[in-house]
Design a protein around this motif. Structure first.
Motif, PDB file in Angstrom:
ATOM      1  N   ASN A 175       0.824  -1.210   0.000  1.00 22.55           N
ATOM      2  CA  ASN A 175       0.000   0.000   0.000  1.00 22.55           C
ATOM      3  C   ASN A 175       0.859   1.260   0.000  1.00 22.55           C
ATOM      4  O   ASN A 175       0.532   2.247  -0.651  1.00 22.55           O
ATOM      5  N   LYS A 176       1.977   1.222   0.725  1.00 22.74           N
ATOM      6  CA  LYS A 176       2.899   2.360   0.693  1.00 22.74           C
ATOM      7  C   LYS A 176       3.432   2.567  -0.718  1.00 22.74           C
ATOM      8  O   LYS A 176       3.563   3.712  -1.176  1.00 22.74           O
ATOM      9  N   LEU A 177       3.721   1.474  -1.393  1.00 23.50           N
ATOM     10  CA  LEU A 177       4.195   1.571  -2.770  1.00 23.50           C
ATOM     11  C   LEU A 177       3.163   2.274  -3.649  1.00 23.50           C
ATOM     12  O   LEU A 177       3.514   3.113  -4.484  1.00 23.50           O
ATOM     13  N   LYS A 178       1.890   1.953  -3.448  1.00 24.30           N
ATOM     14  CA  LYS A 178       0.837   2.593  -4.235  1.00 24.30           C
ATOM     15  C   LYS A 178       0.816   4.103  -3.995  1.00 24.30           C
ATOM     16  O   LYS A 178       0.564   4.886  -4.918  1.00 24.30           O
ATOM     17  N   VAL A 179       1.060   4.527  -2.764  1.00 22.12           N
ATOM     18  CA  VAL A 179       1.092   5.960  -2.455  1.00 22.12           C
ATOM     19  C   VAL A 179       2.221   6.642  -3.220  1.00 22.12           C
ATOM     20  O   VAL A 179       2.018   7.682  -3.873  1.00 22.12           O
ATOM     21  N   TYR A 180       3.410   6.059  -3.166  1.00 24.68           N
ATOM     22  CA  TYR A 180       4.553   6.645  -3.885  1.00 24.68           C
ATOM     23  C   TYR A 180       4.319   6.636  -5.394  1.00 24.68           C
ATOM     24  O   TYR A 180       4.661   7.599  -6.089  1.00 24.68           O
ATOM     25  N   GLU A 181       3.726   5.557  -5.898  1.00 22.95           N
ATOM     26  CA  GLU A 181       3.421   5.503  -7.324  1.00 22.95           C
ATOM     27  C   GLU A 181       2.386   6.559  -7.695  1.00 22.95           C
ATOM     28  O   GLU A 181       2.454   7.168  -8.771  1.00 22.95           O
ATOM     29  N   GLY A 182       1.444   6.801  -6.792  1.00 25.11           N
ATOM     30  CA  GLY A 182       0.450   7.843  -7.030  1.00 25.11           C
ATOM     31  C   GLY A 182       1.066   9.226  -7.074  1.00 25.11           C
ATOM     32  O   GLY A 182       0.726  10.051  -7.926  1.00 25.11           O
ATOM     33  N   VAL A 183       1.991   9.491  -6.167  1.00 26.07           N
ATOM     34  CA  VAL A 183       2.681  10.780  -6.155  1.00 26.07           C
ATOM     35  C   VAL A 183       3.489  10.968  -7.435  1.00 26.07           C
ATOM     36  O   VAL A 183       3.483  12.045  -8.045  1.00 26.07           O
TER      37      VAL A 183
END
Length: 207
Positions: A175-183
């Motif tokens: 889920n943290k990866l998804k946040v960074y990918e979103g940014v």
């Protein structure tokens, strides 16, 4: 009692401030006040390498006294970290050696020394078996790359983090990866992908 949320990395806030300072098309930006806030954060956190970088990038005059003071403070902390690493190598076990290497990498990252941080994280990763710990180290490097607005490096690091998470990462790190990918998607103006990744990350309260 509600669980205390994780404090945001100060480097991300600093990156946002520098972005606003550079953006001539953003209305209502008080640049002298913003410059003061940026420098206060740099001085208080000892970001000597980053200080030299932004002074060059933004055309600011280097305060040699401030720079020397930060470098001296950083050198003292580095000597303490080196001593802990030496003690771990000579008297303790592999876990303590790994922790000492990781602490040194985090220190370099915190002061904005990209070259030294990259090498130190590599050294720490070689002694790290946990996928979650490896992912955390990559995420720390992502935040450092964002501070320098190096989005090509961010993309490369996110590729590494994705490979780690796909090889056995837990739900929280995915889920943290998804946040960074979103940014990263926001930066490239891929708003559809950014929305998908950020909304999907809400599946956990710990991110």
């Amino acid at each position: 009692m509600e669980e205390e949320s994780e404090k945001q990395d100060f480097r991300l806030e600093l990156a946002q401030q520098v972005f606003l300072y550079r953006s001539s098309d953003v209305p209502g930006v008080d640049r002298p006040k913003l410059q003061t806030r940026i420098l206060d954060s740099v001085y208080s956190n000892g970001l000597a390498p980053y200080y030299q970088h932004i002074c060059t990038e933004l055309g600011w005059q280097v305060d040699q006294a401030k720079l020397s003071e930060m470098q001296s403070r950083n050198q003292k902390q580095l000597e303490e970290l080196d001593a802990k690493f030496k003690d771990a190598e000579e008297n303790l076990g592999e876990t303590e050696v790994r922790d000492a290497l990781h602490a040194k990498a985090e220190f370099y990252g915190r002061i904005g020394d990209r070259d030294a941080a990259t090498k130190a994280y590599k050294d720490a990763e070689e002694k790290t078996a946990s996928g979650a710990s490896k992912a955390d180290m990559v995420f720390s490097q992502v935040r450092l790359a964002i501070l320098y607005q190096d989005w090509l490096c961010v993309k490369k690091l996110l590729g590494q983090a994705k490979a780690i998470c796909e090889a056995g990462g837990d739900w929280e790190h995915k889920n943290k990866l998804k946040v960074y990918e979103g940014v990263a998607a926001l930066h490239s103006r891929d708003f559809k992908r950014a929305a998908e990744q950020l909304l999907d990350s809400i599946a956990t309260f710990t991110t």
